[in-house]
Design an enzyme around this catalytic site. Sequence first.
Site, PDB file in Angstrom:
ATOM      1  N   TRP A 148       5.984 -10.908 -11.480  1.00 57.71           N
ATOM      2  CA  TRP A 148       4.713 -10.780 -10.753  1.00 57.71           C
ATOM      3  C   TRP A 148       4.811  -9.784  -9.602  1.00 57.71           C
ATOM      4  O   TRP A 148       5.821  -9.753  -8.886  1.00 57.71           O
ATOM      5  CB  TRP A 148       4.324 -12.147 -10.199  1.00 57.71           C
ATOM      6  CG  TRP A 148       3.221 -12.101  -9.190  1.00 57.71           C
ATOM      7  CD1 TRP A 148       3.349 -11.891  -7.838  1.00 57.71           C
ATOM      8  CD2 TRP A 148       1.816 -12.260  -9.440  1.00 57.71           C
ATOM      9  NE1 TRP A 148       2.100 -11.916  -7.243  1.00 57.71           N
ATOM     10  CE2 TRP A 148       1.149 -12.139  -8.203  1.00 57.71           C
ATOM     11  CE3 TRP A 148       1.052 -12.491 -10.600  1.00 57.71           C
ATOM     12  CZ2 TRP A 148      -0.243 -12.249  -8.082  1.00 57.71           C
ATOM     13  CZ3 TRP A 148      -0.325 -12.609 -10.474  1.00 57.71           C
ATOM     14  CH2 TRP A 148      -0.963 -12.486  -9.225  1.00 57.71           C
TER      15      TRP A 148
ATOM     16  N   ASP B  19       0.554  -7.448  -3.294  1.00 57.17           N
ATOM     17  CA  ASP B  19       0.327  -6.385  -2.300  1.00 57.17           C
ATOM     18  C   ASP B  19       1.448  -5.358  -2.165  1.00 57.17           C
ATOM     19  O   ASP B  19       2.621  -5.726  -2.106  1.00 57.17           O
ATOM     20  CB  ASP B  19       0.196  -6.992  -0.887  1.00 57.17           C
ATOM     21  CG  ASP B  19      -0.719  -8.179  -0.823  1.00 57.17           C
ATOM     22  OD1 ASP B  19      -1.395  -8.481  -1.804  1.00 57.17           O
ATOM     23  OD2 ASP B  19      -0.733  -8.826   0.245  1.00 57.17           O
TER      24      ASP B  19
ATOM     25  N   GLN C 166       4.969  -7.411  -2.797  1.00 57.74           N
ATOM     26  CA  GLN C 166       5.030  -8.857  -2.979  1.00 57.74           C
ATOM     27  C   GLN C 166       5.441  -9.102  -4.423  1.00 57.74           C
ATOM     28  O   GLN C 166       4.810  -8.598  -5.359  1.00 57.74           O
ATOM     29  CB  GLN C 166       3.653  -9.477  -2.706  1.00 57.74           C
ATOM     30  CG  GLN C 166       3.262  -9.468  -1.241  1.00 57.74           C
ATOM     31  CD  GLN C 166       4.048 -10.487  -0.446  1.00 57.74           C
ATOM     32  OE1 GLN C 166       3.725 -11.664  -0.456  1.00 57.74           O
ATOM     33  NE2 GLN C 166       5.086 -10.042   0.258  1.00 57.74           N
TER      34      GLN C 166
ATOM     35  N   TRP D 124       2.411 -15.781  -9.663  1.00 52.95           N
ATOM     36  CA  TRP D 124       2.724 -15.812  -8.231  1.00 52.95           C
ATOM     37  C   TRP D 124       3.621 -17.012  -7.943  1.00 52.95           C
ATOM     38  O   TRP D 124       3.476 -18.068  -8.574  1.00 52.95           O
ATOM     39  CB  TRP D 124       1.413 -15.924  -7.437  1.00 52.95           C
ATOM     40  CG  TRP D 124       1.565 -15.705  -5.976  1.00 52.95           C
ATOM     41  CD1 TRP D 124       1.560 -14.509  -5.328  1.00 52.95           C
ATOM     42  CD2 TRP D 124       1.738 -16.704  -4.959  1.00 52.95           C
ATOM     43  NE1 TRP D 124       1.725 -14.692  -3.980  1.00 52.95           N
ATOM     44  CE2 TRP D 124       1.839 -16.036  -3.719  1.00 52.95           C
ATOM     45  CE3 TRP D 124       1.833 -18.091  -4.968  1.00 52.95           C
ATOM     46  CZ2 TRP D 124       2.015 -16.700  -2.505  1.00 52.95           C
ATOM     47  CZ3 TRP D 124       2.014 -18.767  -3.753  1.00 52.95           C
ATOM     48  CH2 TRP D 124       2.103 -18.067  -2.544  1.00 52.95           C
TER      49      TRP D 124
ATOM     50  N   PHE E 232       6.027 -13.108   3.071  1.00 47.41           N
ATOM     51  CA  PHE E 232       4.695 -12.571   2.795  1.00 47.41           C
ATOM     52  C   PHE E 232       4.589 -11.116   3.250  1.00 47.41           C
ATOM     53  O   PHE E 232       5.541 -10.532   3.757  1.00 47.41           O
ATOM     54  CB  PHE E 232       3.637 -13.466   3.462  1.00 47.41           C
ATOM     55  CG  PHE E 232       3.215 -14.660   2.622  1.00 47.41           C
ATOM     56  CD1 PHE E 232       3.997 -15.117   1.562  1.00 47.41           C
ATOM     57  CD2 PHE E 232       2.025 -15.333   2.894  1.00 47.41           C
ATOM     58  CE1 PHE E 232       3.597 -16.211   0.790  1.00 47.41           C
ATOM     59  CE2 PHE E 232       1.618 -16.420   2.133  1.00 47.41           C
ATOM     60  CZ  PHE E 232       2.393 -16.865   1.086  1.00 47.41           C
ATOM     61  N   SER E 233       3.386 -10.571   3.107  1.00 49.31           N
ATOM     62  CA  SER E 233       3.195  -9.120   3.277  1.00 49.31           C
ATOM     63  C   SER E 233       3.537  -8.611   4.666  1.00 49.31           C
ATOM     64  O   SER E 233       3.507  -9.363   5.647  1.00 49.31           O
ATOM     65  CB  SER E 233       1.751  -8.757   2.949  1.00 49.31           C
ATOM     66  OG  SER E 233       1.582  -8.807   1.556  1.00 49.31           O
TER      67      SER E 233
ATOM     68  N   ARG F   4      -0.994 -13.562   9.476  1.00 47.75           N
ATOM     69  CA  ARG F   4      -0.037 -12.876   8.598  1.00 47.75           C
ATOM     70  C   ARG F   4      -0.322 -11.386   8.394  1.00 47.75           C
ATOM     71  O   ARG F   4      -1.345 -10.877   8.790  1.00 47.75           O
ATOM     72  CB  ARG F   4       0.010 -13.571   7.235  1.00 47.75           C
ATOM     73  CG  ARG F   4      -1.307 -13.661   6.506  1.00 47.75           C
ATOM     74  CD  ARG F   4      -1.129 -14.342   5.132  1.00 47.75           C
ATOM     75  NE  ARG F   4      -2.413 -14.592   4.512  1.00 47.75           N
ATOM     76  CZ  ARG F   4      -3.105 -15.722   4.639  1.00 47.75           C
ATOM     77  NH1 ARG F   4      -2.629 -16.715   5.359  1.00 47.75           N
ATOM     78  NH2 ARG F   4      -4.283 -15.851   4.043  1.00 47.75           N
ATOM     79  N   ASP F   5       0.626 -10.749   7.732  1.00 43.68           N
ATOM     80  CA  ASP F   5       0.545  -9.359   7.270  1.00 43.68           C
ATOM     81  C   ASP F   5       0.626  -8.343   8.420  1.00 43.68           C
ATOM     82  O   ASP F   5      -0.291  -7.539   8.641  1.00 43.68           O
ATOM     83  CB  ASP F   5      -0.743  -9.125   6.437  1.00 43.68           C
ATOM     84  CG  ASP F   5      -0.955 -10.200   5.378  1.00 43.68           C
ATOM     85  OD1 ASP F   5       0.046 -10.794   4.939  1.00 43.68           O
ATOM     86  OD2 ASP F   5      -2.114 -10.449   4.991  1.00 43.68           O
TER      87      ASP F   5
HETATM   88  C1  FRU Z   1      -2.991 -10.726   0.203  1.00 40.11           C
HETATM   89  C2  FRU Z   1      -2.067 -11.892   0.535  1.00 40.11           C
HETATM   90  C3  FRU Z   1      -1.500 -11.737   1.928  1.00 40.11           C
HETATM   91  C4  FRU Z   1      -0.209 -12.503   1.859  1.00 40.11           C
HETATM   92  C5  FRU Z   1       0.248 -12.211   0.448  1.00 40.11           C
HETATM   93  C6  FRU Z   1       0.975 -13.340  -0.220  1.00 40.11           C
HETATM   94  O1  FRU Z   1      -3.153 -10.505  -1.158  1.00 40.11           O
HETATM   95  O2  FRU Z   1      -2.742 -13.110   0.373  1.00 40.11           O
HETATM   96  O3  FRU Z   1      -2.359 -12.162   2.967  1.00 40.11           O
HETATM   97  O4  FRU Z   1       0.707 -12.064   2.812  1.00 40.11           O
HETATM   98  O5  FRU Z   1      -0.910 -11.891  -0.299  1.00 40.11           O
HETATM   99  O6  FRU Z   1       1.517 -12.939  -1.440  1.00 40.11           O
END
Ligand code: FRU
Length: 488
Positions: free
Chosen positions: A35, A38, A54, A62, A97-98, A159-160
């Site tokens: 999988w 992002d 990701q 996922w 995560f991202s 996040r991110d």
């Molecule tokens: C966006 C998201 C981010 C998160 C990641 C998890 O597609 O939901 O906010 O960090 O994917 O895989």
Amino acid sequence: MEQRLEHATDALNALIEKRGNNFYPQFHLAAPAGWLNDPNGLIYHDGLYHAFYQHHPYSEDWGPMHWGHATSKDMVHWEHQPIALAPGDEFDKSGCFSGSAVSHEGKLYLFYTGHIWLGEEGDDSQVYESQCIAISEDGIHFEKKGTILQPPKGYMHFRDPKVWYQDGKWWMVVGARDEKDQGQVLLFSSETLFEEGQEWSNEYKVLGKTDDKNVFMWECPDFFPISHDNDFAIVFSPQGKRVEGYQYRNLFQTGSLIGKWSPKQSFDLHGDFIELDNGHDYYAPQSFETADGRRVSMGWMDMWNSPMPSKQEFWAGSFTLPREITFDKVKNRLRMVPIKEVEVLRQNKQTIEPTTLNHQSIKLMDDTPALELNLTLSLDSKAEKFGVWLGKGLEIFVDNQSNRLVINRHYPQYDISGSRSAPLPEGYKIELRIFIDSSSVEIFVNQGDLVFSTRYYADKDDRSLHLFAMGGDAQILAGEYWTLKSIY
Ligand code: FRU
């Protein structure tokens, strides 16, 4: 982490053995198997472009997020690298995560979100998210250094991180959901990028927030200059927007807000949220600066919760082509075109002579390979509908009755169907630059006025390519196409 990386690599290698190729891209970056979602940590560092993503190396679904990794000299040809990050430490127990990357004093820094499910796995109402850092000397192997930014009071979804340097400071934007379940972007700053044992201050400013009460989260914020005059864009992916007529039909969207910003002033918006891409499959893009100063962006060419038939082949998820982003001051919006480097893939050029189609279709080929097709169509045409058919399932056409450019896909065998469209640009003609890969199509209209990214899943014997006109005459003013070499 070493052991977890080894374990993940073994799992990935086993999946690679089984991976099918019917839908696997010829000229887009995808995970070697398993999988992908992002794009993460896109950066030019030490003479190479790096793309992380990701990744779930254990299956085509996922799962606990890892960071996959690929490098490139030209942003077109990619070489897979060892998995960069595996989750499982105290601070990223449930997922890495991202996030983004910074190249500083010869080292490569990754900023990512350490995600922890506090309740059941997948229960979004109880999570803990903090920003973490990992550092590499060689650009391939990363040492995690733990959390560098804790969530401010009242923020659970946080996040991110996207980090950059400006005016003597380090800056970070983070996507967030406030106590009233409203999407926001928070801005942090620090004098130092990283010091062992020290965290960034979690004092923040709200850089932007939703004015739509349904929008509960802004994911993957990206904030970057688009002029030398303090014009900045925030590109982000809001969650919760409701469908409005032709607009916002995907589960979640991605778009931009434009305004003036400098470290001394708050973000002064001019203009509304504009979707960056009008297709079915576009999310969580990230931009970076190239060696020669262009702003280039890649997105995830899929949508959460959509059926992904490539899972039958033990992989899921593709990047878009790398796209150069520029600011159209007159229209006060961003434009995106494929980077010029993509032209190295062209071979076997064919020309389509100017022609009029009268209630008819002409076949260009029986079995469409990876292809770039450029068409100039007259908008004075009388036909009700004219454009391109790819097999029975995909059509791209000018709809003269609604005055829109439409992409329509129909794969009922996979539970996938529906149209996306956008108003036709002004003028007497329209230029379409269409990139067709094994299971994706990207359309760039009039050098980036509009973009559509859509995944499609045609059977092997249903890949013929036609030009067509229905309900009258349509003029094809010019056309050319190239088959595209594989990047793998
Ligand atoms: C966006 C998201 C981010 C998160 C990641 C998890 O597609 O939901 O906010 O960090 O994917 O895989």
